[in-house]
Every structure is written in C-alpha cells, then in structure tokens.
Design an enzyme around this catalytic site. Structure first.
Site, PDB file in Angstrom:
ATOM      1  N   THR A  44       0.942  -1.173   0.011  1.00  0.00           N
ATOM      2  CA  THR A  44       0.056  -0.083   0.129  1.00  0.00           C
ATOM      3  C   THR A  44       0.759   1.359  -0.103  1.00  0.00           C
ATOM      4  O   THR A  44       0.494   2.086  -0.650  1.00  0.00           O
ATOM      5  CB  THR A  44      -0.817   0.115   1.165  1.00  0.00           C
ATOM      6  N   HIS A  47       1.934   1.842  -3.540  1.00  0.00           N
ATOM      7  CA  HIS A  47       0.983   2.455  -4.050  1.00  0.00           C
ATOM      8  C   HIS A  47       0.767   4.119  -3.855  1.00  0.00           C
ATOM      9  O   HIS A  47       0.978   4.927  -5.009  1.00  0.00           O
ATOM     10  CB  HIS A  47      -0.339   2.024  -3.646  1.00  0.00           C
ATOM     11  N   GLU A  68       2.924  -0.092   9.250  1.00  0.00           N
ATOM     12  CA  GLU A  68       3.302  -1.329   9.981  1.00  0.00           C
ATOM     13  C   GLU A  68       4.725  -0.746  11.005  1.00  0.00           C
ATOM     14  O   GLU A  68       5.229  -0.247  10.395  1.00  0.00           O
ATOM     15  CB  GLU A  68       3.914  -2.200   8.834  1.00  0.00           C
ATOM     16  N   CYS A 103     -20.056  -3.690  12.722  1.00  0.00           N
ATOM     17  CA  CYS A 103     -19.097  -3.760  13.860  1.00  0.00           C
ATOM     18  C   CYS A 103     -20.178  -4.203  15.071  1.00  0.00           C
ATOM     19  O   CYS A 103     -19.870  -4.951  15.896  1.00  0.00           O
ATOM     20  CB  CYS A 103     -18.931  -2.246  14.311  1.00  0.00           C
ATOM     21  N   LEU A 266      -6.886 -11.880  -1.635  1.00  0.00           N
ATOM     22  CA  LEU A 266      -6.746 -10.683  -0.692  1.00  0.00           C
ATOM     23  C   LEU A 266      -6.153  -9.599  -1.860  1.00  0.00           C
ATOM     24  O   LEU A 266      -6.078  -8.316  -1.492  1.00  0.00           O
ATOM     25  CB  LEU A 266      -5.389 -11.072  -0.048  1.00  0.00           C
ATOM     26  N   ILE A 291     -10.904 -11.104   0.916  1.00  0.00           N
ATOM     27  CA  ILE A 291     -10.149 -11.063   2.319  1.00  0.00           C
ATOM     28  C   ILE A 291      -9.740  -9.535   2.230  1.00  0.00           C
ATOM     29  O   ILE A 291      -9.008  -8.965   1.446  1.00  0.00           O
ATOM     30  CB  ILE A 291      -9.016 -11.878   2.435  1.00  0.00           C
ATOM     31  N   THR A 292     -10.145  -8.998   3.674  1.00  0.00           N
ATOM     32  CA  THR A 292      -9.830  -7.548   3.772  1.00  0.00           C
ATOM     33  C   THR A 292      -9.204  -7.571   5.228  1.00  0.00           C
ATOM     34  O   THR A 292      -9.974  -7.896   6.096  1.00  0.00           O
ATOM     35  CB  THR A 292     -10.893  -6.570   3.516  1.00  0.00           C
TER      36      THR A 292
END
Length: 346
Positions: A44, A47, A68, A103, A266, A291-292
C-alpha cells in the site's frame, strides 16, 4: 512531549516522498504516543509512493504515511489504563466506528466506515506515532522489532490462508510478494500437504522455497495450470490464495482450483478481471472469498502465537534493514521486486 521529529512525508500529489522535520504528535485522552523502533514498507505504501490511480483517489497529501511498526509507549492519554510507558507494542491499523451493522455484529474487520492508519490518518514512517489505545497490541518482550513490525501484514496472510480448513490440503499461493511469502509459511505451518508458489520473479520464488513451499513455479516459463493439475493427479488445487492482482494470474487461479475448492482473494486488481464464471465458479461449486484486513483481534492472536512458538519463521523474507533516511532505496527495491520485506529503522 513537544518538539520535532524525522518523518517520511507524502508531500505532494505525485511520485515520491520527502524526509522532513515535523511536529511530534500531540496525543488525545484516549491515545498513546509510541517511539517507533522499526517500521516496514507495505505494498500500500508503494502505491502511495508511486502515486497510482488508487492513491490519487484516496489519500490527501501532505501527511506522514506508513502503517506497519513496532515501538515503545512513551506517553499515555489521561483515559488510557490498558497500557503504560515502556510497553512494547504494534498496532491494528484499521480504525473502526463501532456502530455500523458490521461492527455491531462483531465483524469489525469489514466496518463500513473503516479508516486506515497512514492512509486516511497520520502514519508511522517517523520517530513517533500517536494511536488510539484500543488499536494497540502488546508484543512479547523477546520478539525482535523487525518481526514485530510485520505482524500486521502477516495478519493478512493468516486471514487469507486460515479462513477455511487447509490441513492435509493442497494450497497454491499466486504472487510471492511479502504477504504471499508469509502465506506460504502459514500454509505450511497449518499442515497443508502441498504448498505451491507461483510468480514471475526468480528472486522471490527462491524466498518462497525458504519459507516452506514444496513447489515453486515460474509462471512465465511453464503453464501454471498444467503444473498444478499434474501435482494433484489431475484434480486441481484445494485452496488458492490470490495475492498477485494480475488478471491473467487470477484467471489461472480459477482454472487450477478443484471442484468444491476455495479461492481466497487478498489482491487488489487495478483493472477489470475477466473470469469464466460459468465453468470456473458455478459448475465447479467453489467458494470465493474476498479478504480484507485481519479479524479483530482473533487474527492477531493467531499471528502472535505462530511467531512466538516459531511455527512460522519470517526471517528468510525480511531481506533488508535500512535507516529511515534510506527510504528511497527501500521503495526502489520494492518496485524492482529485488527484496522480501524492507524494514526501516528511525
């Protein structure tokens, strides 16, 4: 804490980033301030650095990016009682609302109002980062900082591979970028009978072998579908993990999967993908999963335990350690595919 810090700033709506001196974040009452010890470069981030169509439509420079990391808590907000100064932490990077239908039914990882640290908010490519205490994960004291910094992307790999049964099954990982490499290790640790790794990059295929792949296939040199069928007595692969985002590779994944198999996706294709829905999905009766992120916090428990028990060893795929000031070299390595995971040290 006041003053300035070094940070990698996405400084404009274009290619690249800059190392700048910016203000150390001021925390809110529900937040903590963390001194970053290690921060790793994600796809990401690439990108955003490269300024593709997705990033141009999503992020708003100037701001500090990166999401991260591993670090030490140096200050806590007045309403924080779950963490203290000196705690060794990483973070779940999805900021969720807590009140949408997802949620309210415990599916926080698909919150319809998700914001992502370092994408929608200030990130961690810096000496310090401020985050809500509820997003922190306490690390085992003996876990190396580089390993701790890549738990978030490993969570993506764990979620992709383990969102169904893999024990005793054949697993294909298509795309051996860093998360694909982690997926190889997770599938092997989870008891897959075969782990096939597909890519065009020989460097990363070698890393896949080191991570536990039983077979590596250069899809530019041999037919990946034929190879997958030949290794499964003609039946096809039980579980396909699509990590490449390439339309041709994704179509090959659907063609190599066995009847009743599982396709977990993914990757984020940047162009429309043509798939034979009739023959490769409906008549095969396969399960297709998008998948997220990671399940909050079930996946974090799985990741931490797999690493702490050493059932998964990420050492082979962490290939470069650089100073924060050397970030341009890190992004160059990522763009050229001449690395596994690149870790920056402020």
């Amino acid at each position: 804490m006041s003053g300035t810090m070094k940070a990698i700033v996405k400084h404009h709506r274009g290619v690249g980033a800059e190392l700048q001196e910016v203000q150390i974040p001021v925390i809110k009452e529900n937040e903590v301030l963390i001194k970053v010890k290690a921060t790793s470069i994600c796809g990401t981030d690439v990108h955003i650095y490269n300024w593709d169509e997705w990033s141009a439509s999503r992020v708003n420079p100037p701001y500090v990016f990166g999401h991260e990391f591993a670090g030490e808590v140096v200050k806590v907000g007045s309403k924080v009682n779950t963490f203290k100064e000196g705690d060794y932490v990483s973070a779940e990077t999805h900021l969720v609302c807590g009140h949408c239908p997802q949620c309210l039914t415990g599916k926080y990882h698909i919150c319809e109002n998700t914001q992502i640290i370092g994408v929608d908010t200030q990130g961690c490519f810096a000496e310090y980062v401020a985050l809500p205490a509820e997003n922190l994960w306490k690390n085992p004291e003996e876990m190396p900082t580089d390993i701790a910094s890549v738990q978030e992307p490993m969570g993506n790999a764990v979620h992709t591979v383990l969102n169904g049964d893999v024990a005793g099954k054949s697993v294909a990982v298509i795309g051996c970028g860093p998360i694909g490499l982690m997926a190889v290790g997770v599938a092997k640790a989870a008891g897959a009978s075969q782990v096939l790794a597909f890519d065009l990059n020989e460097y990363r295929l070698e890393l896949a072998s080191q991570m536990g792949a039983t077979t590596v296939v250069n899809s530019g040199k041999e037919d990946p579908v034929a190879k997958a069928k030949s290794l499964t007595d003609g039946h096809g692969i039980d579980v396909v993990c699509e990590m490449s985002g390439h339309p041709i590779a994704m179509d090959q994944g659907f063609k190599m999967i066995t009847n009743g198999g599982r396709m977990s996706i993914l990757s984020l294709p940047t162009k429309p993908v043509t798939i034979d829905v009739t023959n490769d999905i409906v008549f095969k009766g396969i399960e297709v999963q998008g998948i997220t992120g990671r399940k909050m916090y079930e996946t974090w428990q799985q990741v931490s335990r797999l690493l702490h028990s050493k059932q998964v060893d990420l050492t082979p795929m962490i290939t470069h350690h650089l100073r924060l000031e050397e970030f341009e070299k890190g992004f160059q390595l990522m763009n050229e595919g001449k690395c596994g995971k690149v870790v920056l040290h402020p």
